[in-house]
Every structure is written in C-alpha cells, then in structure tokens.
Design an enzyme around this catalytic site. Structure first.
Site, short mmCIF file in Angstrom:
data_model
loop_
_atom_site.label_atom_id
_atom_site.label_comp_id
_atom_site.label_asym_id
_atom_site.label_seq_id
_atom_site.Cartn_x
_atom_site.Cartn_y
_atom_site.Cartn_z
N HIS A 43 0.86 -1.18 0.00
CA HIS A 43 0.00 0.00 0.00
C HIS A 43 0.90 1.24 0.00
O HIS A 43 1.14 1.84 1.05
CB HIS A 43 -0.91 -0.01 1.22
N GLU A 70 -2.58 -1.70 -3.20
CA GLU A 70 -3.67 -0.93 -2.61
C GLU A 70 -3.33 0.56 -2.64
O GLU A 70 -2.16 0.93 -2.57
CB GLU A 70 -3.89 -1.32 -1.15
N HIS A 190 -8.10 -5.87 7.27
CA HIS A 190 -7.87 -4.83 8.27
C HIS A 190 -8.11 -5.39 9.67
O HIS A 190 -9.23 -5.71 10.04
CB HIS A 190 -8.74 -3.59 8.06
#
Length: 237
Positions: A43, A70, A190
């Site tokens: 990410h 991401e 998450h």
C-alpha cells in the site's frame, strides 16, 4: 480455501526507520512466498513513509504469486498501477495524512469517479477491488462501478470479536450475501489476526482472499515469520 495475501508495509516501515536495507523487503517477499503465502500486498502512500514507488517496481519483478497494490487512486497512484500492471488493484479512500485506512468508499457519492478509474484498470486487464464497509447500499453501489471484487473493511469485526463474535460477524455475513447476489467476488482485510481469522473465514460465504499485514508481522516477532504464515494457512484451510 481462502487465499492469504501478506501485506509487507510494516517490513518497509522498519527498514526506513534506520535507512539502508535491513530488513530486506525483496528477500522478505520471496520468503513469504516460499513459506506458502499466496500473495503479496503493498500500500504505497504519496509520502512513501513505508513502501516506496521504487519498491513497487522492484517487487513487480520478483513476485510470483498474486501481486496486489492498494491505494487511493490519485494520479500518481494510477500511473504506478498502469506501469506495473499487478494482478489486482484495491482502491482505498485513505487521506494522505491517514496513519492507516479507516473507512470504506462511499460508492454512491463516488460512483462516477470510481467507474472512470476502474474502467481504465480493466482496459489494462487488471482485476479491481473496492474497499467497502459492510453496508448493503455501498456494496450495491460498488456493483454499478464495474468492479470485479469488494474488500470488506474488517476493523469493526476485529474490535468487537472478543466481546461478542456472533454479533461482530453478523453484518459481514449479510454484506457477503449481498455481494454474491450482485455477482461480486469477496476479499477482506484490516485488523484480522490469528485470534479472529478462523471464525471469520469459516462464516463468510464466498470469501476468496484476506490481506493481512500489521497483525501478522507483529505476531511474527514472537513466533517467527515462517511459522506464522503456516499458522494462517492452517486456519484458512
């Protein structure tokens, strides 16, 4: 079996704290694959405080499993994804100043924008996923954008798991059923951990992939990276 994609941002955070190349991000990615990990997730953020844009290019040359990038689709991020053409891009609405992701997309308000971005990625044969809260209207909105998948934002589940796991997972089961009814594939991520992943994966219909980073790396400090990857694989099998 739900696939395990390991987010290696925290490896880059540790490396960047001291400079140099310790720990070695590339070696870590290769090791995770060798240990059985079925994907590598990164990410990159605009300030490059952990994964750098150069890291993304370097990893694209060595990752042999699924490569998932991401990020918030600002122009710089879109250019990166189109240059690398990873297996999957996951769109996350995080602000530049965010420490970590803290909400899913409002797919209704952002339908036109997401549709445009996703169309460009799909023209380049990149599978797309949208980070969403477990809310039916947001999932139905995701369908309208043309995305291939959604990624369920699981912080609320993880936070409430120890108090009442049945209550914690109920909205996610409902969300998954809406996704499947709309012919959307399902990822999740998450704050998933060794403590809560097995219950989640066994109860979410159609769950194809989980992306786990922070907890997995923290657990590896005590238990070892190879051991922890194997532990996740067993819980997901």
């Amino acid at each position: 079996m739900t696939k395990l994609s390991v987010n290696i941002n925290k490896i880059a955070t540790l490396r960047n704290a001291r400079g140099g190349n310790m720990p070695d991000l590339i070696k870590t990615a290769k090791d995770i694959e060798r240990f059985g990990g079925q994907g590598i997730t990164i990410h990159p953020r605009p300030d490059e405080r952990h994964i750098t844009y150069q890291d993304a290019h370097d990893l694209s040359k060595i990752v042999t499993t699924e490569f998932n990038i991401e990020g918030n689709p600002i122009s710089k991020f879109i250019d990166l994804v189109l240059a690398i053409k990873p297996d999957q891009v996951t769109l996350v609405p995080d602000a530049i100043t965010n420490i970590t992701s803290d909400a899913g997309w409002d797919t209704l308000k952002n339908e036109a924008f997401l549709t445009e971005v996703i169309s460009e990625f799909k023209r380049n044969n990149i599978r797309t996923s949208i980070f969403v809260d477990p809310v039916s209207s947001m999932i139905e909105g995701a369908k309208k954008t043309g995305t291939d998948r959604i990624e369920l934002y699981t912080e609320a589940y993880a936070k409430n798991y120890t108090n009442d796991k049945k209550t914690a997972i109920t909205p996610y089961i409902a969300a998954a059923e809406v996704a499947l009814a709309n012919e959307l594939e399902i990822n999740a991520g998450h704050d998933l951990s060794l403590d809560n992943i097995e219950y989640f994966s066994k109860n979410i219909p159609g769950l194809l992939e989980v992306s786990i980073g922070h907890a997995l790396i923290c657990e590896s400090l005590y238990l070892g990276l190879e051991n922890v990857v194997q532990m996740y694989l067993r819980k997901l099998s």
